[in-house]
Design a protein around this motif. Structure first.
Motif, PDB file in Angstrom:
ATOM      1  N   LYS A  87       0.861  -1.176   0.000  1.00  0.00           N
ATOM      2  CA  LYS A  87       0.000   0.000   0.000  1.00  0.00           C
ATOM      3  C   LYS A  87       0.901   1.231   0.000  1.00  0.00           C
ATOM      4  O   LYS A  87       1.899   1.278   0.707  1.00  0.00           O
ATOM      5  N   ILE A  88       0.531   2.217  -0.792  1.00  0.00           N
ATOM      6  CA  ILE A  88       1.323   3.439  -0.916  1.00  0.00           C
ATOM      7  C   ILE A  88       0.562   4.582  -0.266  1.00  0.00           C
ATOM      8  O   ILE A  88      -0.591   4.855  -0.608  1.00  0.00           O
ATOM      9  N   THR A  89       1.207   5.241   0.707  1.00  0.00           N
ATOM     10  CA  THR A  89       0.652   6.447   1.314  1.00  0.00           C
ATOM     11  C   THR A  89       1.572   7.611   0.973  1.00  0.00           C
ATOM     12  O   THR A  89       2.536   7.453   0.235  1.00  0.00           O
ATOM     13  N   ASP A  90       1.277   8.779   1.520  1.00  0.00           N
ATOM     14  CA  ASP A  90       2.100   9.951   1.243  1.00  0.00           C
ATOM     15  C   ASP A  90       3.533   9.783   1.725  1.00  0.00           C
ATOM     16  O   ASP A  90       4.464  10.257   1.098  1.00  0.00           O
ATOM     17  N   LYS A  91       3.710   9.107   2.854  1.00  0.00           N
ATOM     18  CA  LYS A  91       5.038   9.013   3.463  1.00  0.00           C
ATOM     19  C   LYS A  91       5.596   7.610   3.561  1.00  0.00           C
ATOM     20  O   LYS A  91       6.766   7.436   3.886  1.00  0.00           O
ATOM     21  N   TYR A  92       4.777   6.580   3.308  1.00  0.00           N
ATOM     22  CA  TYR A  92       5.228   5.215   3.546  1.00  0.00           C
ATOM     23  C   TYR A  92       4.834   4.273   2.424  1.00  0.00           C
ATOM     24  O   TYR A  92       3.808   4.456   1.764  1.00  0.00           O
ATOM     25  N   LEU A  93       5.659   3.254   2.264  1.00  0.00           N
ATOM     26  CA  LEU A  93       5.331   2.094   1.451  1.00  0.00           C
ATOM     27  C   LEU A  93       5.129   0.959   2.458  1.00  0.00           C
ATOM     28  O   LEU A  93       6.058   0.598   3.179  1.00  0.00           O
ATOM     29  N   ILE A  94       3.913   0.441   2.525  1.00  0.00           N
ATOM     30  CA  ILE A  94       3.554  -0.542   3.541  1.00  0.00           C
ATOM     31  C   ILE A  94       3.419  -1.906   2.886  1.00  0.00           C
ATOM     32  O   ILE A  94       2.672  -2.079   1.925  1.00  0.00           O
ATOM     33  N   LEU A 101       3.647  -6.990   8.870  1.00  0.00           N
ATOM     34  CA  LEU A 101       3.482  -5.651   8.334  1.00  0.00           C
ATOM     35  C   LEU A 101       4.821  -4.935   8.428  1.00  0.00           C
ATOM     36  O   LEU A 101       5.381  -4.808   9.511  1.00  0.00           O
ATOM     37  N   ASP A 102       5.347  -4.487   7.283  1.00  0.00           N
ATOM     38  CA  ASP A 102       6.600  -3.754   7.233  1.00  0.00           C
ATOM     39  C   ASP A 102       6.344  -2.401   6.592  1.00  0.00           C
ATOM     40  O   ASP A 102       5.479  -2.267   5.724  1.00  0.00           O
ATOM     41  N   THR A 103       7.117  -1.397   6.996  1.00  0.00           N
ATOM     42  CA  THR A 103       6.978  -0.071   6.406  1.00  0.00           C
ATOM     43  C   THR A 103       8.329   0.453   5.958  1.00  0.00           C
ATOM     44  O   THR A 103       9.366   0.131   6.537  1.00  0.00           O
ATOM     45  N   LEU A 104       8.302   1.265   4.924  1.00  0.00           N
ATOM     46  CA  LEU A 104       9.480   1.951   4.421  1.00  0.00           C
ATOM     47  C   LEU A 104       9.099   3.419   4.228  1.00  0.00           C
ATOM     48  O   LEU A 104       8.138   3.723   3.529  1.00  0.00           O
ATOM     49  N   SER A 105       9.855   4.296   4.859  1.00  0.00           N
ATOM     50  CA  SER A 105       9.599   5.727   4.715  1.00  0.00           C
ATOM     51  C   SER A 105      10.060   6.167   3.330  1.00  0.00           C
ATOM     52  O   SER A 105      11.185   5.873   2.924  1.00  0.00           O
ATOM     53  N   ILE A 106       9.190   6.857   2.607  1.00  0.00           N
ATOM     54  CA  ILE A 106       9.515   7.293   1.247  1.00  0.00           C
ATOM     55  C   ILE A 106       9.248   8.779   1.092  1.00  0.00           C
ATOM     56  O   ILE A 106       8.418   9.352   1.790  1.00  0.00           O
ATOM     57  N   ILE A 124       3.226  -3.910 -13.339  1.00  0.00           N
ATOM     58  CA  ILE A 124       4.324  -2.992 -13.030  1.00  0.00           C
ATOM     59  C   ILE A 124       5.615  -3.538 -13.627  1.00  0.00           C
ATOM     60  O   ILE A 124       5.955  -4.712 -13.444  1.00  0.00           O
ATOM     61  N   THR A 125       6.338  -2.679 -14.335  1.00  0.00           N
ATOM     62  CA  THR A 125       7.612  -3.077 -14.944  1.00  0.00           C
ATOM     63  C   THR A 125       8.815  -2.450 -14.244  1.00  0.00           C
ATOM     64  O   THR A 125       9.890  -3.018 -14.233  1.00  0.00           O
ATOM     65  N   LYS A 126       8.615  -1.266 -13.655  1.00  0.00           N
ATOM     66  CA  LYS A 126       9.730  -0.583 -12.998  1.00  0.00           C
ATOM     67  C   LYS A 126       9.199   0.318 -11.899  1.00  0.00           C
ATOM     68  O   LYS A 126       8.120   0.897 -12.022  1.00  0.00           O
ATOM     69  N   MET A 127       9.999   0.428 -10.833  1.00  0.00           N
ATOM     70  CA  MET A 127       9.620   1.288  -9.720  1.00  0.00           C
ATOM     71  C   MET A 127      10.856   2.037  -9.239  1.00  0.00           C
ATOM     72  O   MET A 127      11.917   1.442  -9.054  1.00  0.00           O
ATOM     73  N   ILE A 128      10.709   3.340  -9.050  1.00  0.00           N
ATOM     74  CA  ILE A 128      11.791   4.173  -8.526  1.00  0.00           C
ATOM     75  C   ILE A 128      11.348   4.694  -7.160  1.00  0.00           C
ATOM     76  O   ILE A 128      10.327   5.372  -7.050  1.00  0.00           O
ATOM     77  N   VAL A 129      12.122   4.349  -6.133  1.00  0.00           N
ATOM     78  CA  VAL A 129      11.806   4.736  -4.765  1.00  0.00           C
ATOM     79  C   VAL A 129      12.804   5.799  -4.324  1.00  0.00           C
ATOM     80  O   VAL A 129      14.010   5.575  -4.372  1.00  0.00           O
ATOM     81  N   GLU A 130      12.292   6.948  -3.932  1.00  0.00           N
ATOM     82  CA  GLU A 130      13.145   8.016  -3.397  1.00  0.00           C
ATOM     83  C   GLU A 130      12.886   8.119  -1.903  1.00  0.00           C
ATOM     84  O   GLU A 130      11.751   8.247  -1.468  1.00  0.00           O
ATOM     85  N   THR A 131      13.971   8.052  -1.117  1.00  0.00           N
ATOM     86  CA  THR A 131      13.871   8.104   0.335  1.00  0.00           C
ATOM     87  C   THR A 131      15.095   8.839   0.881  1.00  0.00           C
ATOM     88  O   THR A 131      15.864   9.412   0.110  1.00  0.00           O
ATOM     89  N   THR A 132      15.264   8.848   2.190  1.00  0.00           N
ATOM     90  CA  THR A 132      16.421   9.515   2.788  1.00  0.00           C
ATOM     91  C   THR A 132      17.186   8.521   3.652  1.00  0.00           C
ATOM     92  O   THR A 132      16.613   7.635   4.283  1.00  0.00           O
ATOM     93  N   LEU A 133      18.507   8.706   3.674  1.00  0.00           N
ATOM     94  CA  LEU A 133      19.395   7.927   4.529  1.00  0.00           C
ATOM     95  C   LEU A 133      20.449   8.879   5.047  1.00  0.00           C
ATOM     96  O   LEU A 133      21.115   9.553   4.256  1.00  0.00           O
ATOM     97  N   PHE A 134      20.587   8.975   6.351  1.00  0.00           N
ATOM     98  CA  PHE A 134      21.512   9.913   7.007  1.00  0.00           C
ATOM     99  C   PHE A 134      21.202  11.353   6.584  1.00  0.00           C
ATOM    100  O   PHE A 134      22.089  12.144   6.295  1.00  0.00           O
ATOM    101  N   ASP A 135      19.926  11.669   6.479  1.00  0.00           N
ATOM    102  CA  ASP A 135      19.438  13.002   6.087  1.00  0.00           C
ATOM    103  C   ASP A 135      19.864  13.402   4.683  1.00  0.00           C
ATOM    104  O   ASP A 135      19.876  14.583   4.348  1.00  0.00           O
ATOM    105  N   GLU A 136      20.227  12.433   3.852  1.00  0.00           N
ATOM    106  CA  GLU A 136      20.585  12.674   2.455  1.00  0.00           C
ATOM    107  C   GLU A 136      19.593  11.918   1.576  1.00  0.00           C
ATOM    108  O   GLU A 136      19.276  10.761   1.847  1.00  0.00           O
ATOM    109  N   PRO A 137      19.114  12.553   0.496  1.00  0.00           N
ATOM    110  CA  PRO A 137      18.181  11.851  -0.386  1.00  0.00           C
ATOM    111  C   PRO A 137      18.907  10.775  -1.206  1.00  0.00           C
ATOM    112  O   PRO A 137      20.012  10.991  -1.686  1.00  0.00           O
ATOM    113  N   ILE A 138      18.276   9.615  -1.308  1.00  0.00           N
ATOM    114  CA  ILE A 138      18.786   8.541  -2.158  1.00  0.00           C
ATOM    115  C   ILE A 138      17.619   7.940  -2.920  1.00  0.00           C
ATOM    116  O   ILE A 138      16.457   8.132  -2.546  1.00  0.00           O
ATOM    117  N   GLU A 139      17.931   7.250  -4.002  1.00  0.00           N
ATOM    118  CA  GLU A 139      16.886   6.561  -4.740  1.00  0.00           C
ATOM    119  C   GLU A 139      17.411   5.213  -5.204  1.00  0.00           C
ATOM    120  O   GLU A 139      18.611   5.031  -5.400  1.00  0.00           O
TER     121      GLU A 139
END
Length: 154
Positions: A87-94, A101-106, A124-139
């Motif tokens: 499930k996709i919300t504004d801030k999480y991929l659940i 139940l696992d969550t990923l902050s996105i 779905i053929t491709k998915m790009i996930v943008e998130t943060t690690l150590f206060d730096e954006p990564i994808e």
């Protein structure tokens, strides 16, 4: 008459002041060290959670027969037909599988899909996930290459 040798009050106050300063510096150094250890542990936990989520997502994509896009997420349908729902919300991929139940902050999630005319599913053929690690954006990018029998039906 013998003279008793002892410290004066002034000498005791100076000694007490010096010892207080030394103890304050030791406490400050210890508190700083503990704070750094806690921050390091938090950052390692953050990295481990992101790595675990990424590996789980890649494994789900790899083991899936098909990944079907839905209204607020997608379903991973593996060859053993035990569906995994995302499930996709504004801030999480659940991720939901049976009783887990696992969550990923996105920050952002971009999904590419192709519509299968025969099965009437948006795969779905491709998915790009943008998130943060150590206060730096990564994808990170995860792609699914479907079996030829499903590709022919696309």
């Amino acid at each position: 008459m013998s003279k008793v040798r002892a410290f004066t009050i002034l000498e005791m106050l100076i000694n007490l002041t010096i010892m207080s300063i030394i103890m304050g510096l030791i406490y400050f150094a210890y508190a700083s060290f503990v704070k750094q250890v806690i921050n390091y542990q938090v950052s390692i936990d953050e990295q481990n959670e992101l790595t675990t989520s990424y590996v789980q997502l890649r494994t789900d994509f790899f083991n899936a027969e098909r990944i079907v896009k839905s209204y607020k997420g997608f379903k991973v349908i593996p060859y053993n037909n035990k569906e995994i729902e995302y499930k996709i919300t504004d801030k999480y991929l659940i991720r939901r599988q049976v009783h887990m139940l696992d969550t990923l902050s996105i920050n952002k999630l971009t999904i590419s899909s192709d519509f299968n005319i025969i099965t009437k599913e948006d795969l779905i053929t491709k998915m790009i996930v943008e998130t943060t690690l150590f206060d730096e954006p990564i994808e990170f990018v995860i792609a699914k290459d479907y079996a030829p029998n499903l590709k022919l039906k696309l």
